[in-house]
Write a protein that holds these residues in place. Structure first.
Motif, PDB file in Angstrom:
ATOM      1  N   HIS A  42       0.800  -1.201   0.000  1.00 12.87           N
ATOM      2  CA  HIS A  42       0.000   0.000   0.000  1.00 12.87           C
ATOM      3  C   HIS A  42       0.837   1.256   0.000  1.00 12.87           C
ATOM      4  O   HIS A  42       1.854   1.343   0.651  1.00 12.87           O
TER       5      HIS A  42
ATOM      6  N   SER B 186      -2.684  11.901   0.270  1.00 11.08           N
ATOM      7  CA  SER B 186      -3.905  11.322   0.811  1.00 11.08           C
ATOM      8  C   SER B 186      -5.103  12.164   0.403  1.00 11.08           C
ATOM      9  O   SER B 186      -5.407  13.186   1.019  1.00 11.08           O
TER      10      SER B 186
ATOM     11  N   LEU C 288      -1.980  -1.544   8.938  1.00 11.26           N
ATOM     12  CA  LEU C 288      -1.624  -0.455   8.048  1.00 11.26           C
ATOM     13  C   LEU C 288      -1.619   0.865   8.825  1.00 11.26           C
ATOM     14  O   LEU C 288      -2.346   1.016   9.816  1.00 11.26           O
TER      15      LEU C 288
ATOM     16  N   SER D 206      -4.505  -0.192  -3.190  1.00  7.31           N
ATOM     17  CA  SER D 206      -3.445  -1.169  -2.951  1.00  7.31           C
ATOM     18  C   SER D 206      -2.971  -1.622  -4.315  1.00  7.31           C
ATOM     19  O   SER D 206      -3.421  -1.110  -5.342  1.00  7.31           O
TER      20      SER D 206
ATOM     21  N   SER E 142      -5.989   5.272   2.090  1.00 11.77           N
ATOM     22  CA  SER E 142      -5.960   4.418   3.270  1.00 11.77           C
ATOM     23  C   SER E 142      -7.265   4.574   4.042  1.00 11.77           C
ATOM     24  O   SER E 142      -8.031   5.522   3.809  1.00 11.77           O
TER      25      SER E 142
END
Length: 290
Positions: free
Chosen positions: A49, A63, A160, A261, A280
């Motif tokens: 990831h 992000s 994660l 991913s 994420s």
């Protein structure tokens, strides 16, 4: 190349040393395998990831949601009252272990595979995965048993980044939480306890429970019922990193949230039904709760 980087994570043969004599899966509390190593080499961070990934990832991503989801976050904030998660590859970084173990058992059977083969054929339904590799039907169960005997992600994989804090934030905000995973109960439950997530994810459906595999919606419907959301799938989100995760969410009537991913591109996740795609779980929860 890609395959060379995967092999440097650890030689495939090293996995055999960690299978118990009866071919049983070692639980997280058993054995003396050092966390995060395979064959004496670093394991976590090879495949997986975001910033840790080395397969199919040329650049570090910020992000943020995919452009298809921009402008739709207010609807998500209003609607979502329950969140169900995939486990492997979404909350915990098991993808490197899953691929290496599959590569090994396929090689033992005389059918070598590459990462591209695995990614192209991947499905959470492991029996279907082996059928896609054209293995004989009468060999599938024994190959599956061998896979579980060699698999070490249950004992060594780490969460994660930000996953635990994200779950705590959701719980503190009053959302109902759970998991719907293709992983076996005797593999995932010890991980939940090891990572301290058991209390945060009370509704749980496992791959060896009596429900159709993903992308069938029965397991997700059962988890929603357990949370008190029977018939209220539109108020729920399912968060996962695989195409069949998004297909299951759509089949159940829930909102599909894709997590990036190496298993699927943003476009593939959206084509499978994802309403939005994030780097994420932590990033998605940040967007959801602010």
């Amino acid at each position: 190349g890609v395959l060379g980087r995967v092999r440097r994570i650890g030689e495939l043969g090293d996995l055999e040393a960690h299978a118990s004599p009866g071919g049983r899966v070692d639980h997280a509390t058993n054995g003396g395998v050092a966390r995060g190593t395979l064959g004496g080499r670093s394991w976590i961070g090879g495949i997986g990831h975001g910033r840790e990934s080395s397969i199919g990832r040329g650049n570090v991503r910020q992000s943020h949601p995919s452009t298809a989801s921009v402008g739709r976050r207010p609807a998500t904030i209003v609607a979502v009252r329950a969140v169900l998660f995939d486990w492997d590859g979404t909350l915990v970084d098991t993808l490197p272990f899953m691929y290496a173990t599959t590569q090994l058992v396929m090689a033992e059977y005389g059918t070598p595979i590459t990462w591209d083969d695995y990614r192209r054929h991947f499905t959470p339904d492991w029996r279907l995965l082996y059928r896609r590799f054209r293995l004989p039907e009468d060999a599938i169960e024994s190959i599956g048993d061998r896979w579980w005997a060699l698999y070490r992600g249950h004992a060594e994989a780490v969460l994660l980044p930000g996953a635990a804090d994200a779950l705590c934030r959701l719980a503190d905000a009053g959302l109902s939480l759970g998991i719907v995973t293709a992983g076996r109960r005797d593999s995932v439950e010890p991980q939940l306890e090891r990572h301290g997530l058991g209390m945060l994810l009370p509704a749980r459906v496992y791959g060896d429970d009596p429900f159709e595999p993903k992308p069938g919606p029965a397991g997700l419907h059962h988890a929603l019922e357990a949370l008190g959301f029977a018939g209220l799938a539109k108020e729920a989100a399912y968060v996962g990193d695989a195409r069949d995760d998004m297909r299951m969410a759509g089949a159940a009537g829930a909102r599909g949230v894709g997590i990036r991913s190496d298993l699927a591109t943003d476009i593939e996740l959206r084509d499978a039904g994802a309403s939005e795609v994030w780097d994420s779980v932590a990033a998605w929860v940040g967007g959801l709760l602010g």
